[in-house]
Motif scaffolding. Structure first.
Motif, mmCIF file in Angstrom:
data_model
loop_
_atom_site.group_PDB
_atom_site.id
_atom_site.type_symbol
_atom_site.label_atom_id
_atom_site.label_comp_id
_atom_site.label_asym_id
_atom_site.label_seq_id
_atom_site.Cartn_x
_atom_site.Cartn_y
_atom_site.Cartn_z
ATOM 1 N N HIS A 149 0.742 -0.867 -0.025
ATOM 2 C CA HIS A 149 -0.159 -0.370 0.349
ATOM 3 C C HIS A 149 0.703 1.449 -0.421
ATOM 4 C CE1 HIS A 149 -3.455 -2.234 2.181
ATOM 5 N NE2 HIS A 149 -3.343 -2.583 0.906
ATOM 6 N N ARG A 150 1.854 0.946 0.369
ATOM 7 C CA ARG A 150 2.781 2.280 0.188
ATOM 8 C C ARG A 150 3.470 2.976 -0.728
ATOM 9 N NH1 ARG A 150 5.304 0.709 4.211
ATOM 10 N NH2 ARG A 150 4.869 0.957 5.567
ATOM 11 N N GLN A 151 3.607 1.719 -1.550
ATOM 12 C CA GLN A 151 4.461 1.825 -2.730
ATOM 13 C C GLN A 151 3.689 1.806 -3.381
ATOM 14 O OE1 GLN A 151 5.865 -2.329 -3.770
ATOM 15 N NE2 GLN A 151 7.333 -2.148 -2.619
ATOM 16 N N ALA A 152 1.540 1.755 -3.539
ATOM 17 C CA ALA A 152 0.846 2.765 -4.199
ATOM 18 C C ALA A 152 0.623 3.794 -4.227
ATOM 19 C CB ALA A 152 -0.401 1.381 -4.354
ATOM 20 N N ALA A 153 0.624 4.141 -3.122
ATOM 21 C CA ALA A 153 0.389 5.239 -2.384
ATOM 22 C C ALA A 153 1.231 6.787 -3.149
ATOM 23 C CB ALA A 153 0.566 6.185 -0.852
ATOM 24 N N PHE A 196 -6.841 3.964 0.399
ATOM 25 C CA PHE A 196 -8.403 3.200 -0.266
ATOM 26 C C PHE A 196 -8.797 4.324 -1.144
ATOM 27 C CE2 PHE A 196 -8.606 1.213 4.413
ATOM 28 C CZ PHE A 196 -8.789 -0.504 3.314
ATOM 29 N N PRO A 197 -7.630 4.605 -1.956
ATOM 30 C CA PRO A 197 -7.945 5.956 -2.937
ATOM 31 C C PRO A 197 -9.553 5.621 -3.542
ATOM 32 C CG PRO A 197 -6.222 3.951 -3.775
ATOM 33 C CD PRO A 197 -6.844 3.599 -2.969
ATOM 34 N N SER A 198 -9.691 7.059 -3.755
ATOM 35 C CA SER A 198 -11.379 7.050 -4.493
ATOM 36 C C SER A 198 -10.958 8.732 -5.231
ATOM 37 C CB SER A 198 -12.063 7.507 -3.544
ATOM 38 O OG SER A 198 -12.428 8.188 -3.078
ATOM 39 N N ASN A 199 -11.519 8.909 -5.833
ATOM 40 C CA ASN A 199 -11.675 10.502 -6.531
ATOM 41 C C ASN A 199 -9.964 10.610 -7.130
ATOM 42 O OD1 ASN A 199 -13.981 10.505 -6.446
ATOM 43 N ND2 ASN A 199 -14.199 11.639 -4.497
ATOM 44 N N ALA A 252 -10.887 -6.131 -1.724
ATOM 45 C CA ALA A 252 -12.085 -5.841 -1.550
ATOM 46 C C ALA A 252 -12.560 -4.343 -0.851
ATOM 47 C CB ALA A 252 -12.666 -7.229 -0.820
ATOM 48 N N PHE A 253 -12.223 -3.325 -2.260
ATOM 49 C CA PHE A 253 -12.841 -2.248 -1.764
ATOM 50 C C PHE A 253 -13.466 -0.947 -2.668
ATOM 51 C CE2 PHE A 253 -9.454 -1.101 -4.156
ATOM 52 C CZ PHE A 253 -9.077 0.765 -4.319
ATOM 53 N N VAL A 254 -13.347 -2.085 -3.580
ATOM 54 C CA VAL A 254 -14.142 -1.472 -4.530
ATOM 55 C C VAL A 254 -15.886 -2.023 -4.746
ATOM 56 C CG1 VAL A 254 -14.173 -1.736 -7.514
ATOM 57 C CG2 VAL A 254 -12.409 -0.822 -6.322
ATOM 58 N N TYR A 299 -15.202 7.924 -7.469
ATOM 59 C CA TYR A 299 -14.419 6.888 -8.543
ATOM 60 C C TYR A 299 -12.564 6.993 -8.322
ATOM 61 C CZ TYR A 299 -13.179 11.618 -9.982
ATOM 62 O OH TYR A 299 -12.338 12.864 -9.714
ATOM 63 N N LEU A 300 -12.547 6.016 -9.676
ATOM 64 C CA LEU A 300 -11.264 5.270 -9.615
ATOM 65 C C LEU A 300 -10.348 4.663 -11.012
ATOM 66 C CD1 LEU A 300 -8.145 5.221 -8.067
ATOM 67 C CD2 LEU A 300 -8.415 2.532 -6.972
ATOM 68 N N GLY A 301 -10.086 5.399 -11.507
ATOM 69 C CA GLY A 301 -9.255 5.884 -12.953
ATOM 70 C C GLY A 301 -8.483 5.310 -12.802
#
Length: 229
Positions: free
Chosen positions: A5-9, A18-21, A38-40, A207-209
């Motif tokens: 998760h740290r790498q994703a950030a 949990f990123p959104s928008n 399981a967050f979408v 949203y998440l794109g």
């Protein structure tokens, strides 16, 4: 926060687990692996069909030469989707066997098929091509919608002004309204010009794109900024 998760950030500039928008720039087959399980709440997407598509202006779609480049993404799409939720995926009918293998391998179960009827032919070969289609794919046992959509819908032409395979926002909003709730998170891993994200924002969803092409990431941000004003 774990290493993944740290790498994703760090990769996306997202500070939350949990990123959104957000619009994430990159190859979704790699970016998805850095997102949590399981967050979408809903996936709506129009992946490349593996047909080497080229429109009348000569525009092409990235990774459209080999379906194996993108179909592996459905394994991670299944993972990031919440249990008892759905993924709606457009597909290329000529490679439907490849799509079905990828969907079933990931764990999805087809539970519906939607056909949009056009009032024009987009191409002519053995037949005049006058439709677009998508499968409704289930993870687990989603609840039935209170007002199910007809599986035959009317196509609305977007004009393809921003992207060679751009979908009209108005054909996507009924999908989002039927299969998600206000405030929930809608993911499009092949976001293109961002019509799914715009439809999510219009209907009060988050949203998440994810998009491979940087110019389309910039375009999406412009479209979404306009919607929010």
């Amino acid at each position: 926060m774990g290493d993944t998760h740290r790498q994703a950030a760090e990769l996306t500039g997202v500070t939350a687990m949990f990123p959104s928008n957000e619009i994430l720039h990159g190859d979704c087959t790699r970016v998805l692996k850095q997102l949590p399980d399981a967050f979408v709440d809903l996936i709506v997407t129009d992946p490349p069909y593996g047909v080497r598509y080229q429109d009348r202006l000569g525009r092409t779609v990235a990774n459209d030469d080999d379906p194996n480049r993108i179909l592996g993404a459905f394994t991670d799409l299944y993972r990031v989707l919440k249990p008892n939720s759905v993924c709606i995926s457009f597909y290329g009918w000529g490679l439907v066997d490849d799509f079905f293998r990828a969907w079933r391998r990931a764990g999805f179960k087809p539970v519906g098929h939607i056909v949009w009827v056009k009032d024009y032919a987009s191409r002519e070969r053995f037949l005049r091509y006058r439709h677009e289609s998508a499968y409704l794919l289930a993870k687990g046992q989603p609840s039935l919608p209170s007002r199910p959509l007809d599986d035959i819908q009317t196509w609305l032409y977007s004009g393809n002004t921003d992207h060679p395979t751009q979908k009209a926002v108005r054909i996507l909003t009924p999908l989002i309204e039927t299969f998600s709730q206000s405030g929930q998170l809608v993911l499009d891993p092949f976001a293109g010009s961002g019509s799914t994200l715009v439809a999510a924002q219009i209907t009060g969803r988050r949203y998440l794109g994810i998009e491979l092409d940087q110019k389309y990431c910039a375009l999406m941000r412009e479209r979404l900024a306009f919607v929010s004003t």
